[in-house]
Structures are given as structure tokens and as C-alpha cells.
Scaffold this motif. Structure first.
Motif, PDB file in Angstrom:
ATOM      1  N   PRO A 197       0.812  -1.212   0.000  1.00 42.38           N
ATOM      2  CA  PRO A 197       0.000   0.000   0.000  1.00 42.38           C
ATOM      3  C   PRO A 197       0.851   1.271   0.000  1.00 42.38           C
ATOM      4  CG  PRO A 197      -0.737  -1.531   1.694  1.00 42.38           C
ATOM      5  CD  PRO A 197       0.546  -2.057   1.155  1.00 42.38           C
ATOM      6  N   HIS A 198       0.270   2.321  -0.517  1.00 40.91           N
ATOM      7  CA  HIS A 198       0.921   3.627  -0.547  1.00 40.91           C
ATOM      8  C   HIS A 198       1.048   4.159   0.886  1.00 40.91           C
ATOM      9  CE1 HIS A 198       1.229   7.976  -1.202  1.00 40.91           C
ATOM     10  NE2 HIS A 198       1.791   7.644  -2.346  1.00 40.91           N
TER      11      HIS A 198
ATOM     12  N   THR B 287      -1.973   5.976   2.169  1.00 35.43           N
ATOM     13  CA  THR B 287      -3.078   5.079   2.502  1.00 35.43           C
ATOM     14  C   THR B 287      -2.873   4.499   3.889  1.00 35.43           C
ATOM     15  OG1 THR B 287      -3.369   4.524   0.173  1.00 35.43           O
ATOM     16  CG2 THR B 287      -4.312   2.987   1.783  1.00 35.43           C
ATOM     17  N   ASN B 288      -1.655   4.060   4.187  1.00 32.90           N
ATOM     18  CA  ASN B 288      -1.359   3.529   5.523  1.00 32.90           C
ATOM     19  C   ASN B 288      -1.614   4.576   6.596  1.00 32.90           C
ATOM     20  OD1 ASN B 288      -0.647   0.951   4.763  1.00 32.90           O
ATOM     21  ND2 ASN B 288       1.521   1.414   4.583  1.00 32.90           N
TER      22      ASN B 288
ATOM     23  N   ARG C 169       3.522  -1.423   8.785  1.00 30.49           N
ATOM     24  CA  ARG C 169       2.867  -0.461   7.893  1.00 30.49           C
ATOM     25  C   ARG C 169       3.708   0.804   7.887  1.00 30.49           C
ATOM     26  NH1 ARG C 169      -1.351  -3.436   5.626  1.00 30.49           N
ATOM     27  NH2 ARG C 169      -2.279  -4.677   7.253  1.00 30.49           N
TER      28      ARG C 169
END
Length: 100
Positions: free
Chosen positions: A2-3, A6-7, A44
């Protein structure tokens, strides 16, 4: 993967950890991975923050308590984006005031 943005939105408890000029130390990186593996949580990553002559890496957590455990073990600080945006807005508004 994930970008980072986004995290940071999905996992709002963000820890910023200052790193050296060469980035994250290999040994520290391994200890951080071990931290996540022991707790059965996926690491993350958030954005890499550059500023004030320092680079900060960000780790994102869904749980505030886990973010504090991470800080206790590795250092760093809780990143509070709302407070930073509000402070930046105040500075911008003050800069726009007309001179008397």
C-alpha cells in the motif's frame, strides 16, 4: 504494497523515528521487523518526513497502545497530523495579516 498515504489514513497512530543520513540502520531495521513478527502484525510504513535537517521514518499502527509500545522500545514520537496542519494554518493566516 500500500501507498504510505493510505497507511497513514487507515492506521492513524503514527510513530516518527529519526534516522541517520544513511537511512535506517540495518540492525535497528531487523529489531523493528522482529517487533512486528512477535506481535503478528504487519509493518505499515508511512511517509518519509524530511525537515529541519533530519529525516524521520514513519510506522503506522491501528492501536494507540501498540504505537506507545513501539516508542518505548525504539524511541521516536507520536505524529499528530491534525495539530501540525492547524499550526501551519495559523502561521499562514498570521502571515496574511495587513501591516498597520
Amino acid at each position: 504494497m500500500p501507498h504510505p498515504g493510505t497507511n497513514e489514513r487507515k492506521y492513524p497512530h503514527i510513530v516518527e523515528l529519526a534516522v541517520g543520513e544513511d537511512g535506517l540502520d540495518v540492525g535497528l531495521g531487523r529489531r523493528i521487523m522482529h517487533f512486528h513478527n512477535l506481535r503478528h502484525i504487519k509493518p505499515r510504513h508511512g511517509h518519509i518526513a524530511l525537515g529541519e535537517g533530519q529525516t524521520h521514518y514513519r510506522w503506522c499502527f491501528s492501536d494507540l497502545a501498540m504505537a506507545h509500545v513501539f516508542i518505548e522500545q525504539f524511541g521516536g514520537s507520536l505524529y499528530e497530523p491534525e495539530r501540525r496542519v492547524a499550526t501551519r494554518r495559523k502561521r499562514l493566516n498570521i502571515a496574511k495579516l495587513p501591516e498597520l
